[in-house]
Enzyme design. Structure first.
Site, PDB file in Angstrom:
ATOM      1  N   CYS A  80       0.849  -1.208   0.000  1.00 40.12           N
ATOM      2  CA  CYS A  80       0.000   0.000   0.000  1.00 40.12           C
ATOM      3  C   CYS A  80       0.880   1.253   0.000  1.00 40.12           C
ATOM      4  O   CYS A  80       1.549   1.548   0.999  1.00 40.12           O
ATOM      5  CB  CYS A  80      -0.918  -0.072   1.228  1.00 40.12           C
ATOM      6  SG  CYS A  80      -1.632   1.487   1.756  1.00 40.12           S
ATOM      7  N   CYS A  88       0.234   3.905   2.656  1.00 37.10           N
ATOM      8  CA  CYS A  88       0.673   3.397   3.968  1.00 37.10           C
ATOM      9  C   CYS A  88       2.163   3.638   4.150  1.00 37.10           C
ATOM     10  O   CYS A  88       2.607   4.074   5.217  1.00 37.10           O
ATOM     11  CB  CYS A  88       0.420   1.891   4.081  1.00 37.10           C
ATOM     12  SG  CYS A  88      -1.302   1.415   3.991  1.00 37.10           S
TER      13      CYS A  88
END
Ligand code: ZN
Length: 141
Positions: free
Chosen positions: A68, A71
């Site tokens: 991600c 993230c």
């Protein structure tokens, strides 16, 4: 015995720390690990469950995954926020790829998502990457 319950993120022992000692670098009575490390600590599903159930000090969990992008962008911001919130809250990271069970349990639909637990209950959650200042504001707000 009075004090705030804090689960050791290293060995899982539940410690009781007097409120005025939270900023004084408290250590786990069993293994000696820092209970208020002032940085984001990677936890597994079992440690997360125990800390979310027991801790009296706000536990802020960043549900993330290595694939991600947002993230990964947020990771240094989350670490910085952990330093600023030392003594007030503990910030931990749960890799949802390595430990899928907690995100299913907490109904995580997208990542990054942060959930704050206090006294065994979910207090609030927030989805999307945020800079350190906003994370600190969100935790204190
Ligand atoms: Zn310990």
């Amino acid at each position: 015995m009075a004090g705030k319950k804090l689960t050791c993120l290293d060995c899982g022992q539940v410690n009781r720390v007097p409120e005025d000692k939270l900023t004084a670098g408290p250590k786990c009575g069993t293994c000696g690990a820092a209970l208020m490390p002032g940085k984001a600590i990677e936890v597994d599903a079992a440690t997360l469950a125990k800390a979310a159930r027991n801790d009296d000090v706000p536990l802020v969990v960043d549900f993330w995954a290595p694939w991600c992008g947002p993230c990964r962008m947020m990771a240094p911001e989350f670490s910085k926020a952990a330093g600023e919130l030392r003594g007030e809250a503990r910030l931990v990271k749960l890799n949802t790829e390595a430990h899928p069970q907690p995100s299913a349990q907490h109904g995580i639909r997208g990542i990054p998502t942060m959930i704050e637990f206090t006294g065994g209950r979910e207090k609030k959650r927030q989805s999307g990457a945020m800079p350190a200042g906003q994370i600190v504001g969100w935790v204190r707000g």
